[in-house]
Every structure is written in structure tokens, then in C-alpha cells.
Design an enzyme around this catalytic site. Structure first.
Site, PDB file in Angstrom:
ATOM      1  N   HIS A   7       0.820  -1.156  -0.061  1.00  0.00           N
ATOM      2  CA  HIS A   7      -0.099   0.030   0.016  1.00  0.00           C
ATOM      3  C   HIS A   7       0.875   1.429   0.091  1.00  0.00           C
ATOM      4  O   HIS A   7       2.137   1.318   0.432  1.00  0.00           O
ATOM      5  CB  HIS A   7      -0.975   0.124   1.135  1.00  0.00           C
ATOM      6  CG  HIS A   7      -0.256   0.013   2.450  1.00  0.00           C
ATOM      7  ND1 HIS A   7      -0.139  -0.944   3.374  1.00  0.00           N
ATOM      8  CD2 HIS A   7       0.222   1.227   3.267  1.00  0.00           C
ATOM      9  CE1 HIS A   7       0.613  -0.769   4.360  1.00  0.00           C
ATOM     10  NE2 HIS A   7       0.576   0.393   4.480  1.00  0.00           N
ATOM     11  N   HIS A  79       3.966   7.096   3.868  1.00  0.00           N
ATOM     12  CA  HIS A  79       4.833   5.888   3.506  1.00  0.00           C
ATOM     13  C   HIS A  79       4.365   5.006   2.546  1.00  0.00           C
ATOM     14  O   HIS A  79       3.262   5.161   2.051  1.00  0.00           O
ATOM     15  CB  HIS A  79       5.096   5.214   5.165  1.00  0.00           C
ATOM     16  CG  HIS A  79       3.680   4.624   5.501  1.00  0.00           C
ATOM     17  ND1 HIS A  79       2.932   4.970   6.357  1.00  0.00           N
ATOM     18  CD2 HIS A  79       3.391   3.208   5.311  1.00  0.00           C
ATOM     19  CE1 HIS A  79       2.190   4.146   6.584  1.00  0.00           C
ATOM     20  NE2 HIS A  79       2.199   3.096   5.865  1.00  0.00           N
ATOM     21  N   GLU A 130       7.787   0.921   5.130  1.00  0.00           N
ATOM     22  CA  GLU A 130       7.182   0.036   5.784  1.00  0.00           C
ATOM     23  C   GLU A 130       7.395  -1.384   5.162  1.00  0.00           C
ATOM     24  O   GLU A 130       7.323  -1.469   3.996  1.00  0.00           O
ATOM     25  CB  GLU A 130       5.833   0.282   5.858  1.00  0.00           C
ATOM     26  CG  GLU A 130       4.903  -0.950   6.850  1.00  0.00           C
ATOM     27  CD  GLU A 130       3.508  -0.641   7.123  1.00  0.00           C
ATOM     28  OE1 GLU A 130       2.839   0.168   6.327  1.00  0.00           O
ATOM     29  OE2 GLU A 130       3.041  -1.029   8.266  1.00  0.00           O
TER      30      GLU A 130
END
Ligand code: CO
Length: 141
Positions: A7, A79, A130
Site C-alpha cells: 500500500h 509511507h 514499511e
């Protein structure tokens, strides 16, 4: 090491408005808001054919998103999340290569109930990364 883009997370000042924009203007499949008090955020997932957008809004005090929105009042990309098959092995390789892991360096359970780590943005061109451990057999085809 990294697999699919899981994502892209966007910090938003108005979660309802942002969700409506993705649903009504962009015509995307938008999920209901999910409060994640242990992460200090409320998230709305936007499902795309090949990935997801995670709309993030601060929840409670000391939200990690609050400071970001102070610096970026109209919101912005927060992020990107890449999938890895083995988070511990990825962390070991990254640290050996000189990259820094945020916090105590230990995986935490992320917004999808899977282990995650965050890498220092200064080591990756100003981008917070991440890493999420996704077992290959759990990935949809
Ligand atoms: Co994320």
C-alpha cells in the site's frame, strides 16, 4: 528481498472528505474507517486492482501522524509498504547493509494484523518505508 507494493499511505486532515474523494470522484472501492488506537491512527483502506491506498488520520494523543499533518496541513504521502516473505531475514540484511530500523528494531503487528517494520527515511531518499511480512501462500492470486 521486497515483493509487491502492499500500500501507499496518505496522511489526510479530513478522513471523511478523503474517503469520499476516492469513492465518489475516483470511483474506487473504499472501506469503512477502522480505529487503531494502538497505532494512534484511524485508517480507511482504498482497494485498487493491484494495490491499496491507506488513508491515515490521527487518533488520540501522541499520534505519529499528528506531527506530519502539522508540517503538511493539507496532507501528503506518508509511507510506502512493500511485502517481504521473511521480516527477520530482511531486517538482518538491512541492518548489515547500514540501514536503520525505527523504534526498538523489533517487528510490530501492523494495521493488517501482520508483522511490520519501518525503515529510517533518511536512508531511503526521504521516504518512510514499511515492510510487511506476507507469507506467499496468504497472497491472493
Ligand atoms: Co502502512
Amino acid at each position: 528481498m521486497i515483493g509487491r507494493l502492499n500500500h501507499v499511505a496518505i496522511a489526510v486532515p479530513d478522513l471523511e472528505k478523503a474517503a469520499a474523494n476516492y469513492r465518489d470522484l475516483l470511483g474506487a472501492e473504499v472501506h469503512h474507517p477502522q480505529a487503531l488506537p494502538e497505532h494512534g491512527v484511524t485508517v480507511v483502506f482504498v482497494l485498487l486492482e493491484n494495490s491499496k491506498i491507506e488513508l491515515l488520520h490521527p487518533l488520540g494523543e501522541n499520534s505519529p501522524i499528528a506531527k506530519f499533518l502539522e508540517a503538511n496541513p493539507s496532507g501528503g504521502m506518508h509511507h510506502v509498504c512493500f511485502e517481504v516473505a521473511d521480516l527477520a531475514a530482511a531486517a538482518e540484511t538491512l541492518v548489515a547493509g547500514g540501514a536503520r530500523i525505527l523504534g526498538d528494531g523489533k517487528p510490530k503487528i501492523g494495521a493488517h494484523g501482520l508483522p511490520v517494520l519501518f525503515l529510517h527515511p533518511k536512508d531511503f531518499d526521504g521516504t518512510l518505508i514499511e515492510l510487511e511480512e506476507v507469507k506467499p501462500e496468504l497472497q491472493p492470486a
